[in-house]
Design a protein around this motif. Structure first.
Motif, PDB file in Angstrom:
ATOM      1  N   ARG A 468       0.851  -1.185   0.000  1.00 28.06           N
ATOM      2  CA  ARG A 468       0.000   0.000   0.000  1.00 28.06           C
ATOM      3  C   ARG A 468       0.885   1.231   0.000  1.00 28.06           C
ATOM      4  NH1 ARG A 468      -0.457   1.737   5.532  1.00 28.06           N
ATOM      5  NH2 ARG A 468       0.315   0.140   6.972  1.00 28.06           N
ATOM      6  N   ASN A 469       0.344   2.315  -0.521  1.00 24.02           N
ATOM      7  CA  ASN A 469       1.123   3.549  -0.514  1.00 24.02           C
ATOM      8  C   ASN A 469       0.238   4.743  -0.204  1.00 24.02           C
ATOM      9  OD1 ASN A 469      -0.220   4.250  -2.860  1.00 24.02           O
ATOM     10  ND2 ASN A 469       1.530   3.954  -4.214  1.00 24.02           N
ATOM     11  N   THR A 470       0.848   5.896  -0.105  1.00 23.45           N
ATOM     12  CA  THR A 470       0.127   7.100   0.301  1.00 23.45           C
ATOM     13  C   THR A 470      -0.785   7.635  -0.800  1.00 23.45           C
ATOM     14  OG1 THR A 470       2.171   8.295  -0.265  1.00 23.45           O
ATOM     15  CG2 THR A 470       1.743   7.879   2.070  1.00 23.45           C
ATOM     16  N   ASP A 471      -0.720   7.061  -2.004  1.00 22.15           N
ATOM     17  CA  ASP A 471      -1.658   7.420  -3.074  1.00 22.15           C
ATOM     18  C   ASP A 471      -2.947   6.613  -2.985  1.00 22.15           C
ATOM     19  OD1 ASP A 471      -0.025   9.312  -4.119  1.00 22.15           O
ATOM     20  OD2 ASP A 471       0.717   8.109  -5.791  1.00 22.15           O
ATOM     21  N   GLY A 472      -3.002   5.675  -2.030  1.00 26.08           N
ATOM     22  CA  GLY A 472      -4.205   4.864  -1.867  1.00 26.08           C
ATOM     23  C   GLY A 472      -4.152   3.529  -2.571  1.00 26.08           C
ATOM     24  N   LEU A 473      -3.057   3.235  -3.277  1.00 23.81           N
ATOM     25  CA  LEU A 473      -2.929   1.943  -3.945  1.00 23.81           C
ATOM     26  C   LEU A 473      -2.784   0.841  -2.903  1.00 23.81           C
ATOM     27  CD1 LEU A 473      -2.611   0.491  -6.690  1.00 23.81           C
ATOM     28  CD2 LEU A 473      -0.135   0.825  -6.468  1.00 23.81           C
ATOM     29  N   HIS A 474      -3.498  -0.269  -3.113  1.00 21.50           N
ATOM     30  CA  HIS A 474      -3.447  -1.393  -2.175  1.00 21.50           C
ATOM     31  C   HIS A 474      -3.491  -2.678  -2.992  1.00 21.50           C
ATOM     32  CE1 HIS A 474      -4.492  -2.781   2.120  1.00 21.50           C
ATOM     33  NE2 HIS A 474      -4.105  -3.839   1.427  1.00 21.50           N
ATOM     34  N   ILE A 490       9.830   6.482  -1.261  1.00 21.45           N
ATOM     35  CA  ILE A 490      10.314   5.752  -0.087  1.00 21.45           C
ATOM     36  C   ILE A 490       9.558   4.432  -0.013  1.00 21.45           C
ATOM     37  CG2 ILE A 490      10.470   5.744   2.440  1.00 21.45           C
ATOM     38  CD1 ILE A 490      10.479   8.835   2.296  1.00 21.45           C
ATOM     39  N   LEU A 491      10.268   3.342   0.193  1.00 17.93           N
ATOM     40  CA  LEU A 491       9.637   2.033   0.330  1.00 17.93           C
ATOM     41  C   LEU A 491      10.078   1.403   1.645  1.00 17.93           C
ATOM     42  CD1 LEU A 491       7.932  -0.302  -0.833  1.00 17.93           C
ATOM     43  CD2 LEU A 491      10.040  -1.184  -1.869  1.00 17.93           C
ATOM     44  N   LEU A 492       9.092   0.991   2.449  1.00 14.28           N
ATOM     45  CA  LEU A 492       9.364   0.300   3.703  1.00 14.28           C
ATOM     46  C   LEU A 492       9.121  -1.191   3.494  1.00 14.28           C
ATOM     47  CD1 LEU A 492       7.324   2.618   6.131  1.00 14.28           C
ATOM     48  CD2 LEU A 492       9.613   3.008   5.196  1.00 14.28           C
ATOM     49  N   ASP A 493      10.164  -1.981   3.543  1.00 12.70           N
ATOM     50  CA  ASP A 493      10.038  -3.434   3.435  1.00 12.70           C
ATOM     51  C   ASP A 493       9.985  -3.995   4.853  1.00 12.70           C
ATOM     52  OD1 ASP A 493      10.207  -6.132   3.064  1.00 12.70           O
ATOM     53  OD2 ASP A 493      12.199  -6.124   2.132  1.00 12.70           O
ATOM     54  N   CYS A 494       8.759  -4.164   5.356  1.00  6.95           N
ATOM     55  CA  CYS A 494       8.586  -4.609   6.739  1.00  6.95           C
ATOM     56  C   CYS A 494       8.893  -6.089   6.912  1.00  6.95           C
ATOM     57  CB  CYS A 494       7.155  -4.330   7.200  1.00  6.95           C
ATOM     58  SG  CYS A 494       6.724  -2.581   7.170  1.00  6.95           S
ATOM     59  N   LEU A 584       3.858  12.664  11.171  1.00 10.43           N
ATOM     60  CA  LEU A 584       4.217  12.642   9.753  1.00 10.43           C
ATOM     61  C   LEU A 584       3.221  13.535   9.038  1.00 10.43           C
ATOM     62  CD1 LEU A 584       5.838  11.585   7.346  1.00 10.43           C
ATOM     63  CD2 LEU A 584       4.293   9.618   7.250  1.00 10.43           C
ATOM     64  N   GLY A 585       3.717  14.674   8.531  1.00  9.72           N
ATOM     65  CA  GLY A 585       2.831  15.618   7.869  1.00  9.72           C
ATOM     66  C   GLY A 585       2.434  15.161   6.470  1.00  9.72           C
ATOM     67  N   LYS A 586       1.406  15.782   5.934  1.00 13.88           N
ATOM     68  CA  LYS A 586       0.983  15.480   4.572  1.00 13.88           C
ATOM     69  C   LYS A 586       2.063  15.916   3.597  1.00 13.88           C
ATOM     70  CE  LYS A 586      -3.952  15.804   5.583  1.00 13.88           C
ATOM     71  NZ  LYS A 586      -5.243  16.458   5.257  1.00 13.88           N
ATOM     72  N   THR A 587       2.300  15.104   2.576  1.00 16.32           N
ATOM     73  CA  THR A 587       3.402  15.371   1.658  1.00 16.32           C
ATOM     74  C   THR A 587       3.121  14.763   0.297  1.00 16.32           C
ATOM     75  OG1 THR A 587       5.762  14.988   1.269  1.00 16.32           O
ATOM     76  CG2 THR A 587       4.586  13.293   2.491  1.00 16.32           C
ATOM     77  N   ASP A 588       3.773  15.306  -0.726  1.00 16.95           N
ATOM     78  CA  ASP A 588       3.662  14.710  -2.053  1.00 16.95           C
ATOM     79  C   ASP A 588       4.725  13.639  -2.273  1.00 16.95           C
ATOM     80  OD1 ASP A 588       5.893  16.300  -2.183  1.00 16.95           O
ATOM     81  OD2 ASP A 588       5.339  17.313  -4.050  1.00 16.95           O
ATOM     82  N   ILE A 589       5.545  13.392  -1.256  1.00 22.63           N
ATOM     83  CA  ILE A 589       6.512  12.295  -1.332  1.00 22.63           C
ATOM     84  C   ILE A 589       5.739  10.977  -1.249  1.00 22.63           C
ATOM     85  CG2 ILE A 589       8.429  11.141  -0.155  1.00 22.63           C
ATOM     86  CD1 ILE A 589       9.384  13.892   0.759  1.00 22.63           C
ATOM     87  N   LYS A 590       5.922  10.125  -2.235  1.00 25.68           N
ATOM     88  CA  LYS A 590       5.163   8.869  -2.302  1.00 25.68           C
ATOM     89  C   LYS A 590       5.846   7.813  -1.428  1.00 25.68           C
ATOM     90  CE  LYS A 590       3.445   7.748  -6.261  1.00 25.68           C
ATOM     91  NZ  LYS A 590       3.272   7.221  -7.649  1.00 25.68           N
ATOM     92  N   ILE A 591       5.111   7.332  -0.434  1.00 22.89           N
ATOM     93  CA  ILE A 591       5.646   6.333   0.496  1.00 22.89           C
ATOM     94  C   ILE A 591       4.892   5.023   0.298  1.00 22.89           C
ATOM     95  CG2 ILE A 591       6.163   5.796   2.905  1.00 22.89           C
ATOM     96  CD1 ILE A 591       5.774   8.798   3.510  1.00 22.89           C
ATOM     97  N   GLY A 592       5.632   3.959   0.052  1.00 20.74           N
ATOM     98  CA  GLY A 592       5.038   2.637  -0.083  1.00 20.74           C
ATOM     99  C   GLY A 592       5.483   1.740   1.054  1.00 20.74           C
TER     100      GLY A 592
END
Length: 596
Positions: A468-474, A490-494, A584-592
């Motif tokens: 999932r990412n901050t653009d709403g993709l799941h 940014i990608l978080l590989d949990c 974590l503020g709102k941002t246009d940086i795409k986080i997955g």
């Protein structure tokens, strides 16, 4: 053809659908033993589940809208699944979308955005309850998103006798079923409750729905819920076997002529030769002789069949004739289910089904091409026609599907051969369901997948991962497939506790503790724009001390993202030394994020 076969032969289609939708519910298609559009005629409907299903999926995103997206449906002619835009495929759902966008706005507040997708193992136009089942599944998914129902509550209701469930269960159950009926009215202007009940409630046996009184028509939702009655066959007739055995082969054949329910209803209400032509002309002939007579002197025949002010006659006649035939079908089924094989009962059942077809022809203006298909099927059936019954599964007005029934003896090959021969004259004709080949269906409404509740489909499984990412993709899928998705700042590989910035793996020299950084960002992503107290953060030495958090996590990560992305990352840490907040503020940086 059945679900099991389709899933085996088209596995990739199902995998993609379940990977793209967090919530998936399904319900079976239905064949009709008797009833047609019985709600208009105060009749009874006998329906049976078949092992083909319709699935509705929900993809939660950040679109701030509720939208219909795609429908993927099986096209038997090409033996493959096709995809279309839902609102182009079913234009009447524009009204439904407008309704839910207005009446269900609170779901956007709860979830951000909702995308609706459909996977159907049959195309629209074949019939078998398509539109009404879609309405029912839509109501189910919306009530699940509102938090009113879940898999457990559905199972609880399903375990009850149907009438108890309708009258005595939680009030939310009635509201939920009523919502589906509202969607029916928005789609094709009427209420079809028997399909929803038959598709919802589990059971091998058919369901019997008794329609409301036509002479007291009230199209309100509550009237439909409480003035029609539905029973499982084995609720009415006690002492039957847990799994039924009907001593005959039966199934469904597609006539090749699409049956769109809203067209059938519109035509049934307005396009009647009897109402619009015959009655007015004959009234013109007879009225000079009867117009001056008192009501007592006017012949009853004239008042009932010719007087144009009496618009109920045709429907009353149809209801009486089809109701009588339906009662005989119900009686014959009771004898067949309740006794060992008896040739006389089989003959009786087949003969009654033939009367059902003839009654439909007599009282309705049947499609000529539909009748031609039945005639051709009969001609190619290489045995005595007395042992074969062909009857309209939906309605012979427009076409749709044909039910068939025949004894268990050596005739089963003949019906298959007859269909194949008929195809030569009518290319669209095809066998949709055959009991001896495809088996029986007993499951009704089913939560196939609900990721939040820990329910995964057979195509996902608990070993699968989510992206999932901050653009709403799941997306749900295999770890390696999800890791191959590019374009995330940014990608978080949990799964492996690794961080990627601008598609490059972060090293331990660049960031002291990737594990803690991932844990913190994972938590903050759930509360973007909101303060999160340090006691809510995952426990670690960093979360206990603000200075440690700033020096080891926050400042190094902000510097790293500035260097790689040329953007300021809005990660804030404020407050007292041991009592602080992060945001974590709102941002246009795409986080997955990829997690199990």
């Amino acid at each position: 053809m059945n679900s099991k076969t389709l899933k085996s032969q088209h596995k990739a289609v199902y995998e993609q659908f379940f990977q793209e939708n967090q919530i998936v519910v399904s319900a079976p298609f239905l064949m009709t033993w008797s009833g047609d559009l019985s709600k208009f005629y105060s009749g009874i409907t006998i329906k049976q589940k078949i092992p083909l299903r319709l699935y509705m999926g929900i993809n939660i995103n950040k679109s701030q809208t509720i939208s219909f997206n795609n429908i993927t449906y099986f096209d038997k002619v090409s033996d493959t699944f096709a995809k279309s835009d839902i609102l182009e495929y079913v234009p009447h759902f524009h009204n439904v979308q407008k309704h839910i966008s207005t009446e269900r706005k609170h779901l956007i507040t709860l979830h951000g955005g909702i995308e609706i997708n459909i996977l159907s193992e049959l195309p629209r136009g074949i019939g078998l309850g398509f539109e009404s089942i879609v309405s029912f599944l839509l109501a189910t998914t919306l009530y699940r998103l509102a938090g009113h129902i879940d898999n457990y509550s559905v199972e609880q209701v399903n375990a009850m006798p149907i009438e108890d469930a309708m009258k005595k269960s939680d009030p939310e159950t009635s509201k939920w079923l009523a919502e589906g009926i509202v969607f029916d009215k928005l789609t094709f202007g009427t209420i079809i409750s028997s399909i929803k009940r038959s598709s919802f409630f589990s059971g091998y046996y058919p369901t019997i729905t008794i329609a409301k009184d036509y002479d007291n028509v009230d199209e309100s939702v509550q009237f439909s819920l409480h003035k029609s009655y539905t029973f499982r066959f084995n609720e009415l007739f006690e002492g039957l076997k847990p799994v039924p055995f009907l001593p005959m082969d039966y199934g469904v054949i597609y006539s090749g002529k699409p049956m769109l329910l809203e067209q059938v209803i519109a035509r049934d209400k307005t396009d009647s030769l009897y109402l619009n032509t015959i009655k007015p002309e004959l009234k013109h002939v007879f009225s000079p002789y009867f117009s001056d007579l008192s009501n007592e002197e006017i012949p009853k025949f004239y008042k009932q069949f010719i007087d144009t002010e009496n618009s109920k006659t045709e429907k009353t006649l149809y209801g009486g004739l089809m109701g009588l035939i339906s009662i005989k079908i119900l009686y014959a089924m009771h004898k067949l289910y309740g006794n060992d094989y008896n040739e006389e009962y089989v003959k009786f059942f087949i003969n009654v089904l033939k009367k059902y077809r003839r009654g439909d022809y007599i009282t309705k203006e049947s499609s000529s091409s539909f009748l031609d298909v039945i005639k051709t099927l009969t001609e190619h059936f290489l045995s005595s026609n007395s042992i074969l019954s062909l009857f309209p599964n939906d309605t012979s007005i427009m076409g749709g599907t044909i039910g068939f029934a025949l004894p268990l003896e050596g005739y089963r090959k003949y019906i298959v051969d007859s269909v194949e021969e008929t195809k030569k004259n009518f290319p669209g004709v095809d066998m949709i369901y055959c009991s001896r080949l495809d088996g029986m269906e007993h499951e009704g409404l089913k939560f196939e997948q609900d990721v939040e509740k820990g329910i995964f489909s057979e195509f996902i499984g608990e070993e699968k991962h989510t992206f999932r990412n901050t653009d709403g993709l799941h997306i749900l899928g295999d770890y390696n497939e999800l890791m191959a998705i590019k374009g995330q700042d940014i990608l978080l590989d949990c799964t492996n506790n690794k961080l990627y910035v601008n598609d490059k793996k972060v090293t331990s020299e660049e960031l002291h503790s990737q594990t803690t950084t991932i844990d913190v960002l994972q938590m903050l992503m759930k509360h973007i724009g909101k303060d999160v107290h340090n006691k809510q953060l995952p426990a670690s030495s960093y979360s206990k001390n603000k200075n440690t958090m700033l020096s080891k996590i926050v400042i190094p990560f902000i510097k790293l993202t500035k260097k790689e992305l040329k953007k300021d990352f809005p990660l804030i840490c404020k407050g007292m030394l041991y009592d602080f907040y992060m945001r974590l503020g709102k941002t246009d940086i795409k986080i997955g994020i990829i997690e199990k």
